[in-house]
Enzyme design. Structure first.
Site, PDB file in Angstrom:
ATOM      1  CG  HIS A   1      98.685  43.695  47.369  1.00  0.00           C
ATOM      2  ND1 HIS A   1      98.851  43.635  48.819  1.00  0.00           N
ATOM      3  CD2 HIS A   1      97.422  44.047  47.277  1.00  0.00           C
ATOM      4  CE1 HIS A   1      97.750  44.298  49.333  1.00  0.00           C
ATOM      5  NE2 HIS A   1      97.059  44.622  48.246  1.00  0.00           N
TER       6      HIS A   1
ATOM      7  CG  HIS B   1      98.977  41.600  53.609  1.00  0.00           C
ATOM      8  ND1 HIS B   1      99.311  42.826  53.963  1.00  0.00           N
ATOM      9  CD2 HIS B   1      99.101  41.300  52.273  1.00  0.00           C
ATOM     10  CE1 HIS B   1      99.885  43.475  52.662  1.00  0.00           C
ATOM     11  NE2 HIS B   1      99.632  42.737  51.797  1.00  0.00           N
TER      12      HIS B   1
ATOM     13  CD  GLU C   1     105.753  41.601  55.593  1.00  0.00           C
ATOM     14  OE1 GLU C   1     106.731  42.418  55.211  1.00  0.00           O
ATOM     15  OE2 GLU C   1     104.773  41.733  55.967  1.00  0.00           O
TER      16      GLU C   1
END
Length: 226
Positions: free
Chosen positions: A41, A128, A174
């Site tokens: 990403h 993810h 995160e």
């Protein structure tokens, strides 16, 4: 350095990290030995060609095989949409992307890599998106885990994050949705399917925008199951 992404809230150089914090003299090759990328990403790879080809970092870049395959596609798409179509200030070129990817060393999931005599890294499945990993890095008897983005909710095509039991000195984690309280996955899927069923039953059309690569596959499988 873990990840080398951009902040999508700006349209100029402010999208990038302040690399001067790594080296005031811009001598990045003496200040930095390795880059380790967790997934493809743009907030994790978006500044990579700029850092390697414009700023001059010439060391190795470690990432997973799926990330190596998809990263150049994401970066080229960024140039096409944001630079060519929207007129954003160009920070790197297609040739920069090609040269940047030549610095990449691809690794496998749960492959222990002895980067040098001091540093050892091992990648764990992060959920993810395809190829996303959490990184365990060891220097002598000190061990840390950097999660990148991870997902503990099992989905239909990747499954939840998985990692060994480890004795760690530090975790860097995160926190994108740390303060967000959501309905259960089942409840969200049920509402999504009810809305689609209602529209299709009335001979309507359904358009589903997916803002990040890796989301559409889960929706495809959900609709196919239904």
């Amino acid at each position: 350095m873990f990840d080398c992404g951009m902040y999508m809230g700006y349209l100029d150089h402010r999208r990038y990290p302040d690399f001067s914090l790594i080296s005031k003299s811009n001598d990045f090759n003496n200040a930095l030995s390795y880059i380790i990328i967790t997934h493809f990403h743009m907030d994790h790879i978006g500044a990579l060609p700029y850092f390697t080809e414009v700023c001059g970092y010439d060391g190795p870049v470690y990432m997973m095989y799926p990330t190596k395959a998809l990263a150049p596609l994401m970066l080229e798409d960024y140039l096409r949409v944001m630079v060519d179509q929207r007129g954003e200030e160009e920070q790197f070129t297609s040739e920069n992307i090609v040269q940047c990817m030549k610095k990449v060393i691809a690794v496998d999931l749960k492959q222990t890599v002895q980067v040098d005599k001091d540093l050892q890294i091992r990648a764990y499945h992060a959920g993810h998106v395809l190829g996303a990993v959490m990184i365990c890095a060891k220097v002598e008897d000190v061990a840390i885990v950097y999660t990148g983005d991870y997902n503990m909710t099992p989905d239909r095509h990747l499954g939840a994050a998985q990692i060994d039991r480890l004795r760690l000195d530090l975790v860097i984690i995160e926190s994108t949705y740390a303060r967000t309280v959501r309905d259960s996955k089942y409840a969200r899927e049920r509402e999504f399917l009810k809305a689609i069923h209602k529209l299709v039953a009335s001979e309507g059309n359904v358009l589903i925008p997916t803002f990040a690569l890796g989301r559409a596959q889960e929706l495809y499988i959900l609709l196919d199951d239904y």
